[in-house]
Design a protein around this motif. Structure first.
Motif, mmCIF file in Angstrom:
data_model
loop_
_atom_site.group_PDB
_atom_site.id
_atom_site.type_symbol
_atom_site.label_atom_id
_atom_site.label_comp_id
_atom_site.label_asym_id
_atom_site.label_seq_id
_atom_site.Cartn_x
_atom_site.Cartn_y
_atom_site.Cartn_z
ATOM 1 N N ARG A 69 -16.216 -40.805 21.633
ATOM 2 C CA ARG A 69 -16.345 -41.513 20.354
ATOM 3 C C ARG A 69 -15.784 -40.674 19.216
ATOM 4 N NH1 ARG A 69 -22.573 -43.156 20.581
ATOM 5 N NH2 ARG A 69 -22.676 -41.204 21.746
ATOM 6 N N SER A 82 -14.455 -48.818 9.131
ATOM 7 C CA SER A 82 -15.839 -49.247 8.894
ATOM 8 C C SER A 82 -15.917 -50.378 7.872
ATOM 9 C CB SER A 82 -16.682 -48.072 8.396
ATOM 10 O OG SER A 82 -16.587 -46.949 9.233
ATOM 11 N N ILE A 107 -18.761 -45.410 10.586
ATOM 12 C CA ILE A 107 -18.804 -45.899 11.969
ATOM 13 C C ILE A 107 -18.098 -44.921 12.912
ATOM 14 C CG2 ILE A 107 -18.060 -47.769 13.522
ATOM 15 C CD1 ILE A 107 -20.307 -48.596 11.683
ATOM 16 N N SER A 112 -16.548 -44.941 17.053
ATOM 17 C CA SER A 112 -16.200 -45.914 18.085
ATOM 18 C C SER A 112 -15.096 -45.361 18.974
ATOM 19 C CB SER A 112 -15.762 -47.236 17.435
ATOM 20 O OG SER A 112 -15.637 -48.271 18.397
ATOM 21 N N THR A 156 -7.643 -43.808 17.983
ATOM 22 C CA THR A 156 -8.574 -42.911 17.295
ATOM 23 C C THR A 156 -8.090 -41.497 17.557
ATOM 24 O OG1 THR A 156 -10.023 -42.965 19.237
ATOM 25 C CG2 THR A 156 -10.584 -44.450 17.423
ATOM 26 N N THR A 185 -20.244 -47.956 19.982
ATOM 27 C CA THR A 185 -19.952 -48.182 18.566
ATOM 28 C C THR A 185 -21.239 -48.242 17.763
ATOM 29 O OG1 THR A 185 -17.950 -49.416 19.118
ATOM 30 C CG2 THR A 185 -18.856 -49.759 16.922
ATOM 31 N N LEU A 206 -21.045 -53.868 22.716
ATOM 32 C CA LEU A 206 -20.457 -52.564 22.396
ATOM 33 C C LEU A 206 -21.517 -51.494 22.580
ATOM 34 C CD1 LEU A 206 -18.557 -53.512 19.098
ATOM 35 C CD2 LEU A 206 -17.698 -53.587 21.455
ATOM 36 N N ALA A 220 -22.745 -54.936 17.424
ATOM 37 C CA ALA A 220 -22.684 -54.252 18.721
ATOM 38 C C ALA A 220 -23.309 -55.086 19.841
ATOM 39 C CB ALA A 220 -23.370 -52.888 18.620
ATOM 40 N N GLU A 254 -13.222 -50.325 22.218
ATOM 41 C CA GLU A 254 -14.300 -51.088 21.574
ATOM 42 C C GLU A 254 -13.870 -51.621 20.204
ATOM 43 O OE1 GLU A 254 -18.289 -49.680 21.677
ATOM 44 O OE2 GLU A 254 -18.364 -49.976 23.853
ATOM 45 N N LEU A 255 -12.990 -50.908 19.520
ATOM 46 C CA LEU A 255 -12.449 -51.447 18.271
ATOM 47 C C LEU A 255 -11.639 -52.708 18.549
ATOM 48 C CD1 LEU A 255 -11.307 -48.259 16.291
ATOM 49 C CD2 LEU A 255 -13.322 -49.681 15.867
#
Length: 439
Positions: free
Chosen positions: A74, A81, A247, A249, A323, A207, A204, A199, A253-254
């Motif tokens: 993560r 966010s 946030i 994540s 990310t 996240t 999720l 979530a 998941e995004l």
């Protein structure tokens, strides 16, 4: 301080002929090459027709422990966010907890122009409320816990920049306020709202609202690379960005989040359409992103050394996300190559080259510079035999030589051309050139 390359030229991947079917393999090699040259660490994914077609992770979540990142690591996602916060606001509208024309004065009458500012204007950055992260004093408290009262007291002391509704100007303060307003209307913590209303419906599990980074829980630290070493960056206390950037994540998941939003799994489709009411390129927590053949929507984010993005292109049912926890390059280049690959198009592999300048020759550039055109000063100094720059109230940034007098900071798209004989430099960013003179 950011970049010292292990090799003077790229690994010879670019000479290999790739067929259309192997473009994704080439993209994976591209990320491997970036990591080898200390250009990037992070996680990257895209989907086509809602099916995951590419996932690649490079680098470490914890360099000190030599803990490699994986697909479940993560990362802090910064201003991505804001899309989460905007979705919660639209959910609150559906739940009849709030209306888009409700005034900020109902919650924080002490904010300048609060009686004129609506929830919708907060969502679209059309309030005139100054961005607290742009202030020099932000550097004094961003790593310390802040209460709601602390942040409100900070925001209210800045005069309004313009008449509400008259123009767009991005401000983290707007979404910090929206996060607090959500807590008031639901009488629940923001973290709980993210869990219950986003979530859980989308299943999720990685996240949520971040806290202090814990790498033992597969959370990534962020880094700069300098002098053949990674340097861990200071950590923003997550009470500070609040609904504007708290946030954590993963790319997959995004993507689930942005596609779930588009499919009406979080709020009504009619309200998703309202979020796409783009004025000056910004909707409700969404950025419009034109492409060659269509347009997408989503958001990007930066916090500490983390850089993130997630965008969805409805016509192609294509979603792209990354990310990143260390970068020494313009990440728009990464996004461009991911988009080309997702569409089955080839791309050119980069070369890696840097210029080494002796510390004795760098001394002539050092000093404090100011400009009549900008209300800040830039200090140029040497750290660990590397030329550095630091603007008023901001973190120091490394400058990589491209010639004897030209330097760049790729991550922010900055080029600095020194004219030591005139004790000046020109800084170029976004096509705008500003001249600074040594004091």
């Amino acid at each position: 301080m950011l970049k010292k390359l292990l090799f003077l030229s790229a690994i010879s991947i670019s000479g290999i002929a790739f067929s259309q079917n192997n473009i994704k393999e080439k993209l994976g090699n591209y990320f491997d090459s970036l990591f080898v040259h200390h250009k990037v660490m992070g996680s990257f994914a895209f989907t086509d027709k809602n099916q995951t077609n590419f996932l690649k992770v490079v680098g470490f979540s914890d360099v000190e422990k030599q803990q490699k990142a994986n697909m479940n690591t993560r990362y802090r996602v910064g201003s991505v966010s804001k899309t989460f916060t905007a979705v919660l606001i639209m959910k609150a509208v559906e739940d009849k907890k709030i209306s888009l024309d409700r005034k900020l004065s109902d919650f924080y009458p002490e904010i300048p122009n609060a009686g004129k500012i609506t929830i919708e204007q907060l969502l679209q950055h059309r309030t005139g409320i100054q961005n607290l992260t742009n202030k020099a004093e932000f550097a004094e408290y961003y790593m310390k816990p802040q209460t709601e009262a602390d942040l409100i007291n900070t925001i209210k002391k800045y005069a309004s920049d313009f008449e509400p509704g008259s123009k767009y100007e991005y401000s983290n303060s707007n979404y910090i306020l929206l996060g607090f307003i959500l807590e008031k209307v639901y009488k629940k913590p923001y973290a709980e709202l993210i869990k219950d209303k986003i979530a859980k419906p989308l299943k999720l599990t990685l996240t949520g609202v971040g806290e202090k980074i814990d790498t033992s829980k597969n959370q990534a630290e962020s880094y700069l690379y300098a002098n053949e070493n990674y340097h861990r960056l200071p950590e923003t206390h997550m009470s500070v960005p609040a609904g504007a950037g708290n946030i954590i994540s993963t790319p997959t998941e995004l993507i689930t989040f942005i596609t779930g939003l588009e499919q009406g799994k979080l709020i009504k489709k009619s309200n998703v359409d309202k979020m796409k009411n783009f004025i000056d390129g910004y909707g409700y927590g969404l950025v419009k992103l034109p492409d060659d053949t269509s347009s997408g929507f989503g958001h990007n984010g930066v916090i500490d050394g983390f850089i993130s993005a997630v965008f969805y292109f409805p016509d192609e049912k294509l979603a792209v996300s990354y990310t990143i926890n260390q970068a020494d390059m313009d990440t728009d280049e990464i996004f461009e190559k991911m988009m080309l690959t997702a569409k089955g198009k080839d791309f050119k592999m980069p070369g890696f080259k840097t210029v080494q300048i002796a510390e004795s020759k760098l001394q002539k550039f050092t000093g404090t510079y100011s400009s009549r055109d900008m209300p800040l000063k830039i200090n140029i100094f040497i750290q660990d035999k590397k030329l550095m720059g630091q603007a008023t109230g901001q973190s120091a940034f490394p400058l990589d030589a491209t010639s004897e007098t030209s330097f760049k900071f790729d991550i922010s798209g900055i080029v600095i051309n020194f004219r030591p004989e005139k004790k000046q430099f020109d800084i170029i960013q976004g096509g705008v050139k500003t001249t600074f003179t040594k004091e």
